[in-house]
Design a protein around this motif. Structure first.
Motif, PDB file in Angstrom:
ATOM      1  N   ARG A   9       0.823  -1.206   0.000  1.00  0.00           N
ATOM      2  CA  ARG A   9       0.000   0.000   0.000  1.00  0.00           C
ATOM      3  C   ARG A   9       0.863   1.265   0.000  1.00  0.00           C
ATOM      4  N   TYR A  10       2.017   1.184   0.595  1.00  0.00           N
ATOM      5  CA  TYR A  10       2.924   2.337   0.673  1.00  0.00           C
ATOM      6  C   TYR A  10       4.356   1.895   0.419  1.00  0.00           C
ATOM      7  N   ALA A  11       5.130   2.780  -0.204  1.00  0.00           N
ATOM      8  CA  ALA A  11       6.555   2.536  -0.408  1.00  0.00           C
ATOM      9  C   ALA A  11       7.268   3.876  -0.357  1.00  0.00           C
ATOM     10  N   VAL A  12       8.388   3.898   0.367  1.00  0.00           N
ATOM     11  CA  VAL A  12       9.219   5.098   0.445  1.00  0.00           C
ATOM     12  C   VAL A  12      10.623   4.704   0.021  1.00  0.00           C
ATOM     13  N   LEU A  13      11.161   5.392  -0.976  1.00  0.00           N
ATOM     14  CA  LEU A  13      12.455   5.047  -1.541  1.00  0.00           C
ATOM     15  C   LEU A  13      13.369   6.267  -1.597  1.00  0.00           C
ATOM     16  N   GLN A  14      14.643   6.005  -1.683  1.00  0.00           N
ATOM     17  CA  GLN A  14      15.606   7.021  -2.061  1.00  0.00           C
ATOM     18  C   GLN A  14      15.730   6.990  -3.582  1.00  0.00           C
ATOM     19  N   GLU A  15      16.084   8.100  -4.163  1.00  0.00           N
ATOM     20  CA  GLU A  15      16.312   8.127  -5.614  1.00  0.00           C
ATOM     21  C   GLU A  15      17.332   7.052  -5.992  1.00  0.00           C
ATOM     22  N   GLY A  16      17.053   6.390  -7.087  1.00  0.00           N
ATOM     23  CA  GLY A  16      17.956   5.358  -7.578  1.00  0.00           C
ATOM     24  C   GLY A  16      17.572   3.946  -7.173  1.00  0.00           C
ATOM     25  N   GLN A  17      16.690   3.833  -6.198  1.00  0.00           N
ATOM     26  CA  GLN A  17      16.242   2.505  -5.781  1.00  0.00           C
ATOM     27  C   GLN A  17      15.143   1.998  -6.706  1.00  0.00           C
ATOM     28  N   ALA A  18      14.877   0.687  -6.620  1.00  0.00           N
ATOM     29  CA  ALA A  18      13.845   0.058  -7.431  1.00  0.00           C
ATOM     30  C   ALA A  18      12.672  -0.364  -6.546  1.00  0.00           C
ATOM     31  N   VAL A  19      11.499  -0.487  -7.177  1.00  0.00           N
ATOM     32  CA  VAL A  19      10.313  -0.913  -6.444  1.00  0.00           C
ATOM     33  C   VAL A  19       9.405  -1.694  -7.398  1.00  0.00           C
ATOM     34  N   SER A  20       8.700  -2.661  -6.848  1.00  0.00           N
ATOM     35  CA  SER A  20       7.718  -3.416  -7.626  1.00  0.00           C
ATOM     36  C   SER A  20       6.370  -3.352  -6.939  1.00  0.00           C
ATOM     37  N   PHE A  21       5.360  -3.168  -7.738  1.00  0.00           N
ATOM     38  CA  PHE A  21       3.985  -3.165  -7.259  1.00  0.00           C
ATOM     39  C   PHE A  21       3.264  -4.356  -7.864  1.00  0.00           C
ATOM     40  N   TRP A  22       2.427  -4.959  -7.051  1.00  0.00           N
ATOM     41  CA  TRP A  22       1.735  -6.187  -7.445  1.00  0.00           C
ATOM     42  C   TRP A  22       0.234  -5.945  -7.459  1.00  0.00           C
ATOM     43  N   CYS A  23      -0.448  -6.568  -8.411  1.00  0.00           N
ATOM     44  CA  CYS A  23      -1.888  -6.395  -8.540  1.00  0.00           C
ATOM     45  C   CYS A  23      -2.558  -7.731  -8.815  1.00  0.00           C
ATOM     46  N   ASP A  24      -3.624  -7.990  -8.085  1.00  0.00           N
ATOM     47  CA  ASP A  24      -4.454  -9.176  -8.298  1.00  0.00           C
ATOM     48  C   ASP A  24      -5.832  -8.683  -8.726  1.00  0.00           C
ATOM     49  N   GLY A  72      -1.719 -13.978 -17.398  1.00  0.00           N
ATOM     50  CA  GLY A  72      -3.025 -13.393 -17.653  1.00  0.00           C
ATOM     51  C   GLY A  72      -3.859 -13.180 -16.413  1.00  0.00           C
ATOM     52  N   THR A  73      -3.223 -13.271 -15.244  1.00  0.00           N
ATOM     53  CA  THR A  73      -3.973 -13.010 -14.009  1.00  0.00           C
ATOM     54  C   THR A  73      -3.311 -11.858 -13.264  1.00  0.00           C
ATOM     55  N   ASN A  74      -2.399 -12.167 -12.327  1.00  0.00           N
ATOM     56  CA  ASN A  74      -1.723 -11.106 -11.571  1.00  0.00           C
ATOM     57  C   ASN A  74      -0.763 -10.330 -12.464  1.00  0.00           C
ATOM     58  N   SER A  75      -0.424  -9.141 -11.996  1.00  0.00           N
ATOM     59  CA  SER A  75       0.486  -8.288 -12.761  1.00  0.00           C
ATOM     60  C   SER A  75       1.457  -7.595 -11.820  1.00  0.00           C
ATOM     61  N   THR A  76       2.631  -7.277 -12.349  1.00  0.00           N
ATOM     62  CA  THR A  76       3.639  -6.542 -11.600  1.00  0.00           C
ATOM     63  C   THR A  76       4.095  -5.339 -12.402  1.00  0.00           C
ATOM     64  N   LEU A  77       4.122  -4.195 -11.739  1.00  0.00           N
ATOM     65  CA  LEU A  77       4.664  -2.961 -12.307  1.00  0.00           C
ATOM     66  C   LEU A  77       5.961  -2.670 -11.581  1.00  0.00           C
ATOM     67  N   LYS A  78       7.041  -2.506 -12.326  1.00  0.00           N
ATOM     68  CA  LYS A  78       8.345  -2.278 -11.716  1.00  0.00           C
ATOM     69  C   LYS A  78       8.899  -0.940 -12.160  1.00  0.00           C
ATOM     70  N   ILE A  79       9.470  -0.236 -11.200  1.00  0.00           N
ATOM     71  CA  ILE A  79      10.162   1.016 -11.494  1.00  0.00           C
ATOM     72  C   ILE A  79      11.615   0.827 -11.074  1.00  0.00           C
ATOM     73  N   GLN A  80      12.505   1.001 -12.020  1.00  0.00           N
ATOM     74  CA  GLN A  80      13.924   0.904 -11.708  1.00  0.00           C
ATOM     75  C   GLN A  80      14.497   2.306 -11.602  1.00  0.00           C
ATOM     76  N   SER A  81      15.473   2.451 -10.722  1.00  0.00           N
ATOM     77  CA  SER A  81      16.169   3.730 -10.566  1.00  0.00           C
ATOM     78  C   SER A  81      15.161   4.867 -10.416  1.00  0.00           C
ATOM     79  N   ALA A  82      14.356   4.776  -9.362  1.00  0.00           N
ATOM     80  CA  ALA A  82      13.271   5.732  -9.158  1.00  0.00           C
ATOM     81  C   ALA A  82      13.780   7.170  -9.033  1.00  0.00           C
ATOM     82  N   LYS A  83      12.938   8.107  -9.492  1.00  0.00           N
ATOM     83  CA  LYS A  83      13.230   9.533  -9.393  1.00  0.00           C
ATOM     84  C   LYS A  83      12.122  10.214  -8.610  1.00  0.00           C
ATOM     85  N   GLN A  84      12.421  11.407  -8.100  1.00  0.00           N
ATOM     86  CA  GLN A  84      11.428  12.124  -7.304  1.00  0.00           C
ATOM     87  C   GLN A  84      10.151  12.356  -8.094  1.00  0.00           C
ATOM     88  N   GLY A  85      10.262  12.545  -9.390  1.00  0.00           N
ATOM     89  CA  GLY A  85       9.099  12.759 -10.244  1.00  0.00           C
ATOM     90  C   GLY A  85       8.196  11.554 -10.360  1.00  0.00           C
TER      91      GLY A  85
END
Lengths: 116, 114
Positions: A9-24, A72-85
């Protein structure tokens, strides 16, 4: 019937880190969408799938963003090298067969990302 | 490409008063129009939709919206608001056959005061 489930539900990162979000999505829904909602803005479509196929990913901001839905069911959205924007809430939505053309989407509660 | 404009970012009304939230759309053909609502800590929910026919469409919880082709508008109305209507309301547009590529407005945050 269970709704669209997202995690985390929440994620806090420093710039440059990666994050993945999961959806069912809702069971039986063939179309799945990822939207980006910046603070005080409306949702903006990033990518959507029908079953496992990407139908449109032209709005993904850059090659730092990727999304998959391998079975075709769950999905993952990944952001690599995150930026403040990238700070925003990431919404997943799904629609039933034939429902995609009607605009009737079912949304999850979203994953709120803060990039410091 | 289609788009929507919601001119009022924040709206405050007293409980029991009437409400109108404005939405203007831009499209080369008559689009499909929607109002979604986002309650605190919940996902967006469809309030009502317009495809064709009667320009006044009814939604849940006493909401209705009126489509006007001449004004390119799809305003949302409610005769008497309740404190539980406090939420963010989004107008959205799509074109049939575009795979539900909804375009949302920026939203209108409604606060219902006691």
């Amino acid at each position: 019937e269970a709704g669209v489930t997202q995690s985390p539900r929440y994620a806090v990162l420093q710039e440059g880190q990666a994050v993945s979000f999961w959806c069912d999505p809702i069971s039986g829904h063939d179309t799945l969408y990822w939207y980006q909602q910046p603070r005080d803005q409306g949702p903006q479509l990033l990518v959507y799938f029908r079953d496992e196929a990407v139908i449109d990913n032209s709005q993904l901001p850059s090659d730092r963003f990727s999304a998959v839905r391998p079975k075709g069911t769950n999905s993952t959205l990944k952001i690599q090298s995150a930026k403040q924007g990238d700070t925003a809430t990431y919404l997943c939505a799904s629609s039933f067969p034939g429902g995609a053309n009607t605009g009737q989407l079912y949304f999850g509660e979203g994953s709120k990302l803060t990039v410091l | 490409a289609q788009s929507v404009t919601q001119p009022d970012a924040r709206v405050t009304v007293s409980e029991g008063a009437s409400l109108q939230l404005r939405c203007k759309y831009s499209s080369s053909v008559t689009p499909y129009l929607f109002w979604y609502v986002q309650y605190p800590r919940q996902g967006l929910q469809l309030l009502l939709k317009y495809y064709s026919g009667d320009p006044v469409v009814q939604g849940v919880n006493g909401f209705e919206a009126e489509f006007s082709k001449s004004n390119s508008s799809f305003h949302l109305r409610k005769a008497s608001v309740h404190w539980s209507d406090s939420a963010v309301y989004f107008c959205a547009v799509s074109m049939w056959g575009t795979g539900s590529k909804l375009s949302f407005g920026k939203g209108a945050k409604l606060t219902v005061s006691p």
